[in-house]
Design an enzyme around this catalytic site. Structure first.
Site, mmCIF file in Angstrom:
data_model
loop_
_atom_site.group_PDB
_atom_site.id
_atom_site.type_symbol
_atom_site.label_atom_id
_atom_site.label_comp_id
_atom_site.label_asym_id
_atom_site.label_seq_id
_atom_site.Cartn_x
_atom_site.Cartn_y
_atom_site.Cartn_z
ATOM 1 N N ASN A 1 58.258 35.781 -5.640
ATOM 2 C CA ASN A 1 56.773 34.958 -6.102
ATOM 3 C C ASN A 1 56.384 35.244 -6.961
ATOM 4 O O ASN A 1 55.219 35.837 -6.715
ATOM 5 C CB ASN A 1 56.372 35.065 -4.254
ATOM 6 C CG ASN A 1 54.795 34.339 -4.173
ATOM 7 O OD1 ASN A 1 55.306 33.127 -4.782
ATOM 8 N ND2 ASN A 1 54.047 34.173 -3.656
ATOM 9 N N TRP A 2 56.627 34.157 -8.018
ATOM 10 C CA TRP A 2 55.192 34.371 -9.559
ATOM 11 C C TRP A 2 54.456 33.928 -9.001
ATOM 12 O O TRP A 2 53.133 33.965 -9.771
ATOM 13 C CB TRP A 2 56.617 33.714 -10.725
ATOM 14 C CG TRP A 2 57.876 34.574 -11.207
ATOM 15 C CD1 TRP A 2 57.893 35.548 -10.727
ATOM 16 C CD2 TRP A 2 59.008 34.255 -11.887
ATOM 17 N NE1 TRP A 2 59.121 36.437 -11.148
ATOM 18 C CE2 TRP A 2 59.515 35.372 -11.952
ATOM 19 C CE3 TRP A 2 59.189 33.049 -12.491
ATOM 20 C CZ2 TRP A 2 60.303 35.405 -12.732
ATOM 21 C CZ3 TRP A 2 60.217 33.354 -13.338
ATOM 22 C CH2 TRP A 2 60.817 34.222 -12.943
ATOM 23 N N LYS A 3 54.156 32.833 -7.804
ATOM 24 C CA LYS A 3 53.048 31.966 -7.289
ATOM 25 C C LYS A 3 52.853 32.067 -9.150
ATOM 26 O O LYS A 3 53.941 30.123 -9.339
ATOM 27 C CB LYS A 3 51.740 33.190 -7.591
ATOM 28 C CG LYS A 3 52.419 34.651 -6.492
ATOM 29 C CD LYS A 3 51.061 35.074 -5.767
ATOM 30 C CE LYS A 3 50.986 36.305 -4.902
ATOM 31 N NZ LYS A 3 49.633 36.726 -4.536
ATOM 32 N N HIS B 1 52.753 30.694 2.713
ATOM 33 C CA HIS B 1 51.967 31.391 2.658
ATOM 34 C C HIS B 1 50.677 31.449 2.712
ATOM 35 O O HIS B 1 50.126 30.540 2.402
ATOM 36 C CB HIS B 1 52.250 30.971 0.530
ATOM 37 C CG HIS B 1 52.307 33.013 0.472
ATOM 38 N ND1 HIS B 1 50.663 33.020 0.245
ATOM 39 C CD2 HIS B 1 53.255 34.354 -0.468
ATOM 40 C CE1 HIS B 1 50.842 34.178 -0.566
ATOM 41 N NE2 HIS B 1 51.766 34.548 -0.719
ATOM 42 N N GLU C 1 47.861 32.199 1.021
ATOM 43 C CA GLU C 1 47.481 31.408 -0.537
ATOM 44 C C GLU C 1 47.384 29.564 -0.012
ATOM 45 O O GLU C 1 46.223 29.142 0.078
ATOM 46 C CB GLU C 1 47.837 31.876 -1.539
ATOM 47 C CG GLU C 1 47.357 32.947 -1.892
ATOM 48 C CD GLU C 1 48.723 33.802 -2.900
ATOM 49 O OE1 GLU C 1 49.292 33.108 -3.910
ATOM 50 O OE2 GLU C 1 48.274 34.923 -2.755
ATOM 51 N N GLU D 1 53.522 39.396 5.712
ATOM 52 C CA GLU D 1 52.583 39.465 4.938
ATOM 53 C C GLU D 1 50.714 39.303 5.726
ATOM 54 O O GLU D 1 50.564 38.896 5.716
ATOM 55 C CB GLU D 1 52.511 38.337 4.103
ATOM 56 C CG GLU D 1 53.729 38.547 3.248
ATOM 57 C CD GLU D 1 54.233 37.360 1.327
ATOM 58 O OE1 GLU D 1 54.268 37.831 1.324
ATOM 59 O OE2 GLU D 1 53.590 36.498 1.864
ATOM 60 N N GLY E 1 47.939 40.861 -2.410
ATOM 61 C CA GLY E 1 47.598 41.632 -4.718
ATOM 62 C C GLY E 1 46.626 42.615 -4.435
ATOM 63 O O GLY E 1 45.881 42.207 -5.474
ATOM 64 N N SER F 1 51.541 43.908 -1.696
ATOM 65 C CA SER F 1 51.689 45.317 -2.788
ATOM 66 C C SER F 1 52.851 45.635 -2.661
ATOM 67 O O SER F 1 52.957 47.176 -2.408
ATOM 68 C CB SER F 1 50.415 45.620 -2.416
ATOM 69 O OG SER F 1 49.084 44.837 -3.235
ATOM 70 N N GLY G 1 55.143 39.966 -5.179
ATOM 71 C CA GLY G 1 54.181 38.655 -6.096
ATOM 72 C C GLY G 1 54.208 39.692 -7.265
ATOM 73 O O GLY G 1 54.847 40.169 -8.387
ATOM 74 N N GLY G 2 53.031 40.309 -7.482
ATOM 75 C CA GLY G 2 52.457 41.178 -8.942
ATOM 76 C C GLY G 2 54.145 41.894 -9.266
ATOM 77 O O GLY G 2 54.298 41.482 -10.352
HETATM 78 C C1 PEP Z 1 53.194 37.795 -2.201
HETATM 79 O O1 PEP Z 1 52.375 37.028 -3.124
HETATM 80 O O2 PEP Z 1 53.569 36.762 -1.221
HETATM 81 C C2 PEP Z 1 52.895 39.067 -2.099
HETATM 82 C C3 PEP Z 1 53.394 40.133 -1.365
HETATM 83 O O3 PEP Z 1 52.031 39.367 -3.328
HETATM 84 P P1 PEP Z 1 52.081 40.859 -4.279
HETATM 85 O O4 PEP Z 1 53.222 41.500 -4.020
HETATM 86 O O5 PEP Z 1 51.041 40.876 -5.765
HETATM 87 O O6 PEP Z 1 50.977 41.745 -2.879
#
Ligand code: PEP
Length: 262
Positions: free
Chosen positions: A10-12, A104, A106, A176, A182, A222, A243-244
């Site tokens: 998930n590049w956001k 999500h 966000e 999640e 994040g 994470s 994500g990251g």
């Molecule tokens: C996400 O955006 O769904 C996510 C899990 O981000 P991260 O891996 O950065 O925590």
């Protein structure tokens, strides 16, 4: 029940078309000749979907490339019309989009998406054969107040309301915990496994044991190369939403490799 893990980047709001191209070329070369027993999905911003579709369509047609599938990060619950800034499921289908991330945290917390809106989007996606990656998870406050199960129960029952057995068979769930997204703080494997088992039990209540045993439940929050193996070794965790650590081809690949080895 052996389920094929699914790892989704998930590049956001990161990576326009040229960065997408650099990433995909690098990832494809790293994947060359590797046989990874997992589904791999990339979810870029809308604006980068045409470039990603172009790159993957050509690559996936080649014999040695591991097929990578495309996810959108959102979709409209409407078909067309006066919805400035929105993107419909039919528009996504033109770019070989197979999955769409819905619910999500966000989208829920920053853009105010309710369970009802998410449910409408789930139905719209499924109508056109887009597979939802349906995200759920509790905040730290909710967990500390002992509300983990009630929050997950509400998100699952409201978000999946009216979905048929066959809809559910097409759906991937991503658990999640909001406090782990994040933040660099990951749920321990015990915490994650406990929540995943609970979510699977909710699916069993709603759809029966066969569908529950087949539904893939990703963990997100994470996930990194260093913790992927331990998390993915849990019996109810079937991949990750990342994500990251998905922003660099090498760390994304390491998450996938470490997480699918077990
Ligand atoms: C996400 O955006 O769904 C996510 C899990 O981000 P991260 O891996 O950065 O925590």
């Amino acid at each position: 029940m052996k389920r094929k893990p699914i790892f989704a980047a998930n590049w956001k709001m990161n990576k326009g078309a040229s960065e997408t191209e650099d990433f995909v070329k690098s990832l494809l070369s790293k994947l060359q000749g590797k046989d990874i027993p997992a589904d791999i999905v990339i979810s870029p911003p809308f604006i980068s979907l045409p470039k990603l579709a172009d790159l993957l369509h050509n690559a996936n047609a080649g014999q040695n490339a591991h097929a990578i599938q495309i996810a959108a990060q959102n979709c409209s619950q409407h078909d067309s019309g006066a919805f400035t800034g929105e993107v419909s499921v039919m528009m996504l289908r033109e770019f070989y989009v197979h999955y769409v991330i819905l619910g999500h945290s966000e989208r829920r917390s920053i853009f105010g998406e309710t369970d009802e809106v998410i449910n409408a989007k789930m139905k719209k996606a499924l109508e056109t054969n887009l597979k939802p990656i349906f995200c759920i998870g509790e905040t730290l406050e909710e967990r500390e107040a002992g509300k983990l199960e009630s929050v997950l129960r509400t998100q699952v029952t409201e978000g999946l309301k009216g979905l048929s057995n066959s809809d559910m068979s097409e759906t991937v769930i991503a658990y999640e915990p909001v406090w782990a997204i994040g933040t660099g703080v990951t749920a321990s494997s015990d915490q994650a496994q406990e929540a995943h088992a609970f979510v699977r039990s909710l699916i069993e209540e709603l759809y029966g044991s066969e569908i529950a045993s087949k539904v893939r439940i990703q963990y997100g929050g994470s996930v990194k190369p260093g913790n992927a193996a331990e998390l993915m070794a849990c019996p109810d965790i079937d991949g990750a939403l990342i994500g990251g650590a998905s922003l660099e081809p090498q760390s994304f690949l390491e998450v996938i490799q470490n997480g699918s080895e077990g």
